[in-house]
Write an enzyme that holds these catalytic residues in place. Structure first.
Site, PDB file in Angstrom:
ATOM      1  N   GLY A  69       0.832  -1.212   0.000  1.00  0.00           N
ATOM      2  CA  GLY A  69       0.000   0.000   0.000  1.00  0.00           C
ATOM      3  C   GLY A  69       0.856   1.246   0.000  1.00  0.00           C
ATOM      4  O   GLY A  69       0.918   1.972   0.992  1.00  0.00           O
ATOM      5  N   TYR A  70       1.539   1.468  -1.096  1.00  0.00           N
ATOM      6  CA  TYR A  70       2.389   2.666  -1.221  1.00  0.00           C
ATOM      7  C   TYR A  70       1.711   3.712  -2.115  1.00  0.00           C
ATOM      8  O   TYR A  70       1.404   4.812  -1.707  1.00  0.00           O
ATOM      9  CB  TYR A  70       3.728   2.326  -1.877  1.00  0.00           C
ATOM     10  CG  TYR A  70       4.685   1.468  -1.079  1.00  0.00           C
ATOM     11  CD1 TYR A  70       4.876   1.658   0.287  1.00  0.00           C
ATOM     12  CD2 TYR A  70       5.431   0.473  -1.719  1.00  0.00           C
ATOM     13  CE1 TYR A  70       5.779   0.880   0.995  1.00  0.00           C
ATOM     14  CE2 TYR A  70       6.335  -0.308  -1.017  1.00  0.00           C
ATOM     15  CZ  TYR A  70       6.513  -0.101   0.342  1.00  0.00           C
ATOM     16  OH  TYR A  70       7.396  -0.866   1.015  1.00  0.00           O
ATOM     17  N   THR A  77       5.704   7.998  -8.748  1.00  0.00           N
ATOM     18  CA  THR A  77       7.162   8.113  -8.702  1.00  0.00           C
ATOM     19  C   THR A  77       7.576   9.002  -7.516  1.00  0.00           C
ATOM     20  O   THR A  77       8.545   8.729  -6.833  1.00  0.00           O
ATOM     21  CB  THR A  77       7.664   8.706 -10.041  1.00  0.00           C
ATOM     22  OG1 THR A  77       7.305   7.800 -11.072  1.00  0.00           O
ATOM     23  CG2 THR A  77       9.158   8.888 -10.039  1.00  0.00           C
ATOM     24  N   SER A 103      -1.947  -3.995  -5.927  1.00  0.00           N
ATOM     25  CA  SER A 103      -2.082  -5.281  -6.596  1.00  0.00           C
ATOM     26  C   SER A 103      -2.118  -6.394  -5.565  1.00  0.00           C
ATOM     27  O   SER A 103      -1.474  -6.300  -4.538  1.00  0.00           O
ATOM     28  CB  SER A 103      -0.917  -5.499  -7.560  1.00  0.00           C
ATOM     29  OG  SER A 103      -0.914  -4.464  -8.511  1.00  0.00           O
ATOM     30  N   GLU A 185      12.708  -5.018  -2.941  1.00  0.00           N
ATOM     31  CA  GLU A 185      11.698  -5.362  -3.927  1.00  0.00           C
ATOM     32  C   GLU A 185      12.314  -5.396  -5.325  1.00  0.00           C
ATOM     33  O   GLU A 185      12.005  -6.255  -6.142  1.00  0.00           O
ATOM     34  CB  GLU A 185      10.559  -4.341  -3.895  1.00  0.00           C
ATOM     35  CG  GLU A 185       9.432  -4.660  -4.877  1.00  0.00           C
ATOM     36  CD  GLU A 185       8.393  -3.545  -4.969  1.00  0.00           C
ATOM     37  OE1 GLU A 185       8.355  -2.688  -4.078  1.00  0.00           O
ATOM     38  OE2 GLU A 185       7.639  -3.553  -5.952  1.00  0.00           O
ATOM     39  N   THR A 312       9.990   3.555 -11.421  1.00  0.00           N
ATOM     40  CA  THR A 312      10.122   3.490 -12.875  1.00  0.00           C
ATOM     41  C   THR A 312      11.599   3.479 -13.296  1.00  0.00           C
ATOM     42  O   THR A 312      12.465   3.984 -12.582  1.00  0.00           O
ATOM     43  CB  THR A 312       9.325   4.635 -13.541  1.00  0.00           C
ATOM     44  OG1 THR A 312       9.199   4.356 -14.929  1.00  0.00           O
ATOM     45  CG2 THR A 312      10.009   5.994 -13.355  1.00  0.00           C
ATOM     46  N   ASN A 313      11.868   2.872 -14.457  1.00  0.00           N
ATOM     47  CA  ASN A 313      13.269   2.617 -14.823  1.00  0.00           C
ATOM     48  C   ASN A 313      14.122   3.877 -14.956  1.00  0.00           C
ATOM     49  O   ASN A 313      15.315   3.835 -14.692  1.00  0.00           O
ATOM     50  CB  ASN A 313      13.331   1.793 -16.114  1.00  0.00           C
ATOM     51  CG  ASN A 313      13.094   0.313 -15.846  1.00  0.00           C
ATOM     52  OD1 ASN A 313      12.818  -0.081 -14.706  1.00  0.00           O
ATOM     53  ND2 ASN A 313      13.215  -0.516 -16.871  1.00  0.00           N
TER      54      ASN A 313
END
Lengths: 330, 377
Positions: A69-70, A77, A103, A185, A312-313
């Protein structure tokens, strides 16, 4: 398995975890690495003795599983700008707010929640982390369907009352604890190399059996060889992380490298294989004629998640450049 | 081979009476087409309707509306009831339909109508083209099971009937007429086959882009016409590749436009994400590829119109657009983050349709090998 023996583990270390998770993935079996590696390890580091003795065995037994839950609609971001509030009321915390892309919230027993506990502090210094039972009244889980066909959720938190001891670690230090969990993660996200290895093997088997006309095609040979090199590099980066975890370090830069490389390799692999097969590679997973039961179509459509998820990358590239290589933050 | 010009030169030239150069500016007719298309899509095909059509697989009502606007007649000469548009005129409409994610047999109609118009005998043209103007859907049945465009043709044509199996037939289950590539002995050609007859059976092929495709089986199916010759077959394949390359460009352009808009609106760290260098550089890389493909696809169709086509250029454009589309749509996803991955958000249409377009009428494998063959010859 990798956990210390005092918490019911076997003290096997990072390499062992990598091999275990790698093998399980290769055979298409689930390994709830997010709960075990990411959340579990963070609880181990920051949790109280009571929390460790109550939760860790359950996590290990698979009785306690976590959704993260972030993310919030306005904190992606820029996670530290999250607005979900946790307010202390006697022996309880009261949570209000909204999370998105929670998710697996529909199949998990708990949420690993980041919420703001001090709205007046600088944004990184007023966040705390909580373990919340998903069945607590006031939590609404609503499905969001993705392009790849999988489900994620948005969760709404309305006067959700949780006990005081649901707080993990120090009050208002959640950001730093979450950063640790996020570093871990990414190690998990990067460690998907067996899936990639298997992707090549299955594709090669398919081509040899069903499309022998392609075996000598120079484009096909080059594509497969390039993919093989990419996947071996992904394996190397993820083993580098495992080795660092074994020495008790958090592989911040290496985790970012592994995550960037393996997530982009996955997309390139599926894309190349689809480009080889032409229209047949586009067939839907429900289509009986689909090569590899639609694994290419499915894999390609799923590939963006690991590129933007878990940080994100492009932010990972920044982590590599600044925290890893010491370039100025600018 | 220099394919015949389809509908004369209706496109712009920069030097009047001088040598012809490609001009990307829209002429008056093209501006009108674009405006009409945009109005129609805005009013009649919102994304909710796109979703309905995708779910049901039935776009016949929409096609009926498009027929009433006269669109199927755009590529067809006035002598057959059409408007005598050039391929570059049709391209404007294809482009706008793609940007609206509209699933329709328009591009397929352009391909088939142009081929028939350029290669069929007068009698067949008189019979078929007015039907297309009236809304008959015509679809090319050009591929074998391998999906390779240049695979040897297995279907046979003899004594007015066709036997064989074709794969990946676009709108194959609903099309009124199939143009079936077949061999008449040693001569390749195109059989014109009405779908609704006992000799033709179809079954659907579900795929990533949701365009209705089918496997079609012809068992002594009656052909109402035969367009003989390798030139017609080559033209169909090349124009198929050219049109689908244009589709790739259009999907990519839309995907780029969406991230440019979103990057100005989405605020993180106190400013629009578009203000971050990392985002700007990605978007710039996307735009470079899209811009190049815009010119390449337009130039190719312009050369079709003007009878100046270099067949070796076709796989180059197909490879350029096919390679670009996956990159651009994926980067749009990565920059959008979670929201772009949701089914409710429209970006996924362009990603899925674009990936599909990239593999139709020549995979990157086929195109790359064809380029190497030509360049290294």
């Amino acid at each position: 398995m990798a956990w210390p023996e005092q918490y019911g583990g076997k003290g096997k270390g990072g390499f062992f975890t990598f091999i275990l998770s790698d093998e399980l993935q290769y055979h298409g079996l689930p390994y709830d690495s997010m709960s075990i590696t990411s959340v579990g390890s963070t609880i181990m580091t920051f949790g109280s003795d009571e929390q460790k003795s109550e939760w860790l065995p359950k996590i290990q037994a698979g009785e306690m599983t976590f959704a993260l839950g972030y993310t919030e609609p306005n904190a992606g971001t820029d996670l530290a700008s999250l607005q979900t509030r946790a307010v202390r009321d006697g022996d309880e915390w009261v949570i209000n707010g909204q999370k998105i892309y929670t998710s697996s919230a529909h199949v998990s027993t708990h949420v690993w929640l980041a919420a703001r506990t001090d709205p007046d502090a600088p944004k990184h210094r007023g966040i705390s982390t909580f373990v919340v039972d998903i069945k607590t009244p006031g939590i609404t889980v609503r499905p969001l369907w993705t392009m790849g066909g999988s489900r994620t959720n948005e969760t709404f938190w309305e006067d959700v009352r949780i006990p005081a001891d649901a707080l993990v670690g120090e009050l208002d230090r959640g950001w730093y604890q979450a950063s640790n969990a996020l570093d871990l993660e990414r190690v998990v996200l990067g460690a998907s190399t067996s899936r990639l290895r298997r992707g090549i093997e299955e594709f090669v088997d398919y081509v040899k059996a069903e499309r022998p006309d392609l075996v000598d095609d120079p484009f096909v040979r080059t594509s497969v060889a390039e993919t093989k090199v990419d996947v071996e590099m992904a394996r190397a980066l993820s083993l580098t992380c495992a080795a660092l975890v074994d020495t008790g370090m958090t592989p911040t830069m290496e985790g970012a490298m592994s995550k960037v490389w393996s997530s982009e390799t996955a997309e390139h692999m599926y894309s190349r294989f689809m480009e080889i097969l032409g229209p047949a590679g586009l067939l839907d997973r429900d289509e009986q004629e689909a090569p590899l039961e639609g694994a290419l179509e499915r894999g390609w459509l799923a590939s963006p998640i690991s590129r933007f998820g878990g940080g994100t990358n492009d932010v990972q590239r920044r982590i590599i450049a600044t925290r890893g290589l010491g370039l100025p933050r600018g | 081979m220099r394919p015949r010009a389809v509908a004369g030169n209706k496109t712009n030239t920069t030097h009047e009476g001088g040598s012809k150069d490609v001009d990307l500016r829209l002429n008056e007719l093209q501006q009108l087409i674009r405006q009409t298309a945009d109005d129609f899509i805005e009013n009649e095909v919102p994304s909710s309707r796109v979703r309905e059509i995708e779910a049901s697989g039935d776009g016949s009502a929409l096609w009926h509306q498009m027929t009433e606007l006269g669109w199927p007649g755009l590529p067809i000469a006035e002598a057959y009831g059409g408007q005598g548009g050039a391929l570059t005129d049709c391209a404007v409409l294809v482009d706008r339909l793609c940007r609206g994610a509209v699933l329709s047999p328009f591009a397929s109609t352009v391909l088939c109508a142009a081929t028939v118009q350029a290669f069929a005998d007068e009698e067949l043209k008189q019979r078929l083209l007015p039907r297309i103007v009236q809304g008959a859907v015509v679809s090319a049945a050009a591929l074998e099971r391998s999906g390779a465009v240049h695979a040897p043709i297995a279907a046979t044509y003899a004594n007015g009937s066709v036997s064989g199996e074709k794969w990946f037939v676009e709108f194959g289950e609903s099309a009124d007429v199939h143009l079936v590539l077949a061999m008449d002995g040693a001569t390749p050609g195109i059989a014109v086959v009405t779908r609704d007859q006992p000799g033709v059976t179809t079954r659907p092929l579900k795929n990533i882009g949701a365009m209705p495709m089918a496997v079609a089986t012809y068992a002594n199916a009656t052909a109402e016409g035969w367009i003989a010759g390798g030139d017609a077959v080559a033209y169909l394949r090349m124009l198929g590749a050219a049109l689908v390359s244009l589709e790739c460009y259009s999907y990519a352009q839309k995907s780029l436009d969406m991230i440019v808009d979103y990057a100005q609106m989405r605020v993180q760290f106190g400013r629009p994400i578009g203000a971050f260098e990392a985002v700007q550089q990605r978007v710039a890389d996307m735009a470079i590829q899209v811009e190049a493909c815009k010119f390449l696809t337009h130039e190719l169709l312009w050369n079709f119109d003007n009878g100046t086509l270099d067949p070796n250029q076709v796989p180059v454009v197909k490879a350029a657009t096919g390679r670009m589309i996956g990159d651009v749509t994926m980067w749009s996803h990565i920059l959008h983050g979670g929201i772009g991955y949701m089914k409710e958000y429209d970006l996924q249409f362009f990603t899925r349709r674009g990936k599909e377009a990239a593999s139709r009428w020549g995979s990157l494998r086929e195109s790359s090998n064809a380029i190497a063959e030509a360049v290294l010859a």
